[in-house]
Design a protein around this motif. Structure first.
Motif, PDB file in Angstrom:
ATOM      1  N   SER A 115       0.846  -1.181   0.000  1.00  0.00           N
ATOM      2  CA  SER A 115       0.000   0.000   0.000  1.00  0.00           C
ATOM      3  C   SER A 115       0.893   1.247   0.000  1.00  0.00           C
ATOM      4  CB  SER A 115      -0.952  -0.038   1.200  1.00  0.00           C
ATOM      5  OG  SER A 115      -1.932   0.963   1.103  1.00  0.00           O
ATOM      6  N   THR A 116       0.394   2.361   0.504  1.00  0.00           N
ATOM      7  CA  THR A 116       1.085   3.625   0.276  1.00  0.00           C
ATOM      8  C   THR A 116       0.843   4.646   1.380  1.00  0.00           C
ATOM      9  OG1 THR A 116       1.163   5.549  -1.225  1.00  0.00           O
ATOM     10  CG2 THR A 116      -0.903   4.355  -1.123  1.00  0.00           C
ATOM     11  N   ILE A 117       1.789   5.534   1.553  1.00  0.00           N
ATOM     12  CA  ILE A 117       1.644   6.682   2.447  1.00  0.00           C
ATOM     13  C   ILE A 117       0.449   7.540   2.056  1.00  0.00           C
ATOM     14  CG2 ILE A 117       3.239   8.055   1.033  1.00  0.00           C
ATOM     15  CD1 ILE A 117       4.139   9.524   3.497  1.00  0.00           C
ATOM     16  N   GLU A 118       0.052   7.502   0.779  1.00  0.00           N
ATOM     17  CA  GLU A 118      -1.023   8.366   0.305  1.00  0.00           C
ATOM     18  C   GLU A 118      -2.358   8.080   0.991  1.00  0.00           C
ATOM     19  OE1 GLU A 118      -0.184  10.811  -1.500  1.00  0.00           O
ATOM     20  OE2 GLU A 118       1.810  10.135  -2.081  1.00  0.00           O
ATOM     21  N   HIS A 176      -8.163   9.236  -7.918  1.00  0.00           N
ATOM     22  CA  HIS A 176      -8.597   8.693  -6.630  1.00  0.00           C
ATOM     23  C   HIS A 176      -7.684   7.552  -6.180  1.00  0.00           C
ATOM     24  CE1 HIS A 176     -12.160  10.740  -8.239  1.00  0.00           C
ATOM     25  NE2 HIS A 176     -12.495  10.931  -6.973  1.00  0.00           N
ATOM     26  N   TYR A 177      -6.392   7.724  -6.481  1.00  0.00           N
ATOM     27  CA  TYR A 177      -5.415   6.688  -6.155  1.00  0.00           C
ATOM     28  C   TYR A 177      -5.429   6.341  -4.666  1.00  0.00           C
ATOM     29  CZ  TYR A 177      -0.740   4.747  -5.223  1.00  0.00           C
ATOM     30  OH  TYR A 177       0.299   3.970  -4.774  1.00  0.00           O
ATOM     31  N   ALA A 178      -5.415   7.353  -3.800  1.00  0.00           N
ATOM     32  CA  ALA A 178      -5.361   7.113  -2.352  1.00  0.00           C
ATOM     33  C   ALA A 178      -6.604   6.373  -1.874  1.00  0.00           C
ATOM     34  CB  ALA A 178      -5.199   8.429  -1.599  1.00  0.00           C
ATOM     35  N   LYS A 210      -6.575   2.704  -2.832  1.00  0.00           N
ATOM     36  CA  LYS A 210      -5.737   1.908  -1.928  1.00  0.00           C
ATOM     37  C   LYS A 210      -6.427   1.679  -0.586  1.00  0.00           C
ATOM     38  CE  LYS A 210      -1.700   0.982  -3.939  1.00  0.00           C
ATOM     39  NZ  LYS A 210      -1.133  -0.394  -4.029  1.00  0.00           N
ATOM     40  N   ARG A 211      -7.066   2.720  -0.047  1.00  0.00           N
ATOM     41  CA  ARG A 211      -7.764   2.556   1.224  1.00  0.00           C
ATOM     42  C   ARG A 211      -8.856   1.493   1.115  1.00  0.00           C
ATOM     43  NH1 ARG A 211      -6.829   8.519   1.885  1.00  0.00           N
ATOM     44  NH2 ARG A 211      -8.549   8.883   0.436  1.00  0.00           N
ATOM     45  N   GLN A 212      -9.631   1.564   0.045  1.00  0.00           N
ATOM     46  CA  GLN A 212     -10.728   0.610  -0.105  1.00  0.00           C
ATOM     47  C   GLN A 212     -10.221  -0.794  -0.445  1.00  0.00           C
ATOM     48  OE1 GLN A 212     -14.274   1.715  -2.180  1.00  0.00           O
ATOM     49  NE2 GLN A 212     -14.107   3.881  -1.635  1.00  0.00           N
ATOM     50  N   ALA A 213      -9.121  -0.907  -1.173  1.00  0.00           N
ATOM     51  CA  ALA A 213      -8.542  -2.226  -1.442  1.00  0.00           C
ATOM     52  C   ALA A 213      -8.111  -2.886  -0.137  1.00  0.00           C
ATOM     53  CB  ALA A 213      -7.359  -2.102  -2.398  1.00  0.00           C
ATOM     54  N   GLU A 214      -7.423  -2.134   0.727  1.00  0.00           N
ATOM     55  CA  GLU A 214      -7.065  -2.665   2.045  1.00  0.00           C
ATOM     56  C   GLU A 214      -8.305  -3.131   2.791  1.00  0.00           C
ATOM     57  OE1 GLU A 214      -4.696  -0.372   4.687  1.00  0.00           O
ATOM     58  OE2 GLU A 214      -3.395   0.440   3.131  1.00  0.00           O
TER      59      GLU A 214
END
Length: 312
Positions: free
Chosen positions: A96-99, A144-146, A149-153
């Motif tokens: 995932s990412t800091i974003e 809506h990259y961030a 990632k939040r929803q994938a997690e």
């Protein structure tokens, strides 16, 4: 030895991760669309992860100890993977990412400026998922990259189908031409040529990690048993001026700045909002981080070598 499946892993730190997993004696299977062949000794499944039927069929009777997902960007991708790997793996590690902590992209709990952001700021177990958004539209996904990632997690955390960990990576640098985003090269080129760097009036610090250190951490996370999100960043946040000064010192140039108000676009790593991460959880679990200033000069030297303009 473990049986490890890597989704993606065809470039930059993903490629190095596959090589090091194989060198460590693990049985590695690589899944991608076939654009890049795997290293010797690595099984290769050529399949589009968006095609659930093809993905499931490609496994045949394979099972894995761990899946490392390098290229999951949306809840739709996560849901397909969760169903496809249900009963086929005991552990799933997503890069995932800091974003996910960017306060400009979601309503998040307030964090005082200067306080490193911890994992509970974004809890995937409670994050809402919206599958009906246009996640298949490239322009929407980029914007809506961030949130993707939040929803994938969140999809993996909600599934309960396997133990799940999310590696929230800081900004990844190092590797010269392998660093395909070109963000460090931006500074190397502009400072070397005396061109302006655009920075915010009040630029706030962020965190970084060397690509080899991220690979070390992913190797560690792959064979561990902890779950949930954890932050991956070297010790020592830097703001854009500190980063530029390190580049300028090695280039023997003076950086030229142009300031812009908060809310306007600026050079990479100039942030007008605070979301530098804390790496305390990973440390408590047993991982030791380097200091950013220990490896950054070497990464800068690589970027400067690439940006050098031959003279007659």
């Amino acid at each position: 030895m473990q049986k490890i499946c890597v989704i993606g892993g065809s470039r930059y730190f993903g490629k190095l991760l596959v090589e090091r997993l194989r060198a460590a004696g693990h049985q590695v299977t690589l899944i991608n669309r076939g654009s890049t062949p795997p290293p010797a000794g690595v099984d290769h499944l050529v399949v589009d992860r968006h095609d659930e039927a093809a993905l499931t069929a490609a496994f045949d009777d394979r099972t894995f100890d761990v899946v490392v997902d390098q290229v999951c960007y949306t809840p739709v991708q996560a849901a397909i993977a969760a169903r496809a790997f249900a009963g086929r793996t005991r552990r799933y590690v997503m890069t995932s990412t800091i974003e996910v902590y960017d306060p400009a992209t979601a309503a998040l709990p307030a964090v005082p400026a200067g306080t490193p952001v911890s994992e509970e700021t974004v809890d995937p177990a409670t994050w809402q998922v919206a599958m009906d958004l246009p996640w298949h539209d490239d322009a929407y996904l980029e914007a809506h990259y961030a949130e993707g990632k939040r929803q994938a997690e969140a999809v993996f955390a909600h599934s309960g189908l396997f133990a799940f960990a999310a590696v929230r990576s800081a900004h990844v640098l190092g590797g010269g031409a392998q660093e395909f985003t070109g963000r460090l090269a931006h500074y190397a080129g502009r400072i070397t040529q005396g061109e302006e760097i655009t920075v915010h009036v009040k630029a706030l610090p962020t965190v970084f990690i060397h690509y080899e250190e991220l690979v070390d951490l992913l190797l560690w996370a792959t064979t561990a048993d902890f779950t949930g999100p954890f932050n991956a960043c070297s010790d020592g946040p830097l703001d854009v001026h500190e980063l530029a000064e390190i580049v300028a010192t090695q280039a023997d140039r003076e950086p030229v700045y142009r300031t812009v108000p908060a809310g306007e676009e600026a050079s990479p790593f100039s942030f007008d909002r605070h979301y530098a991460m804390s790496n305390a959880r990973a440390k408590a679990l047993g991982f030791s981080f380097s200091r950013t200033t220990d490896w950054l000069p070497g990464a800068v030297a690589e970027a400067l070598a690439i940006s050098a303009v031959p003279t007659a």
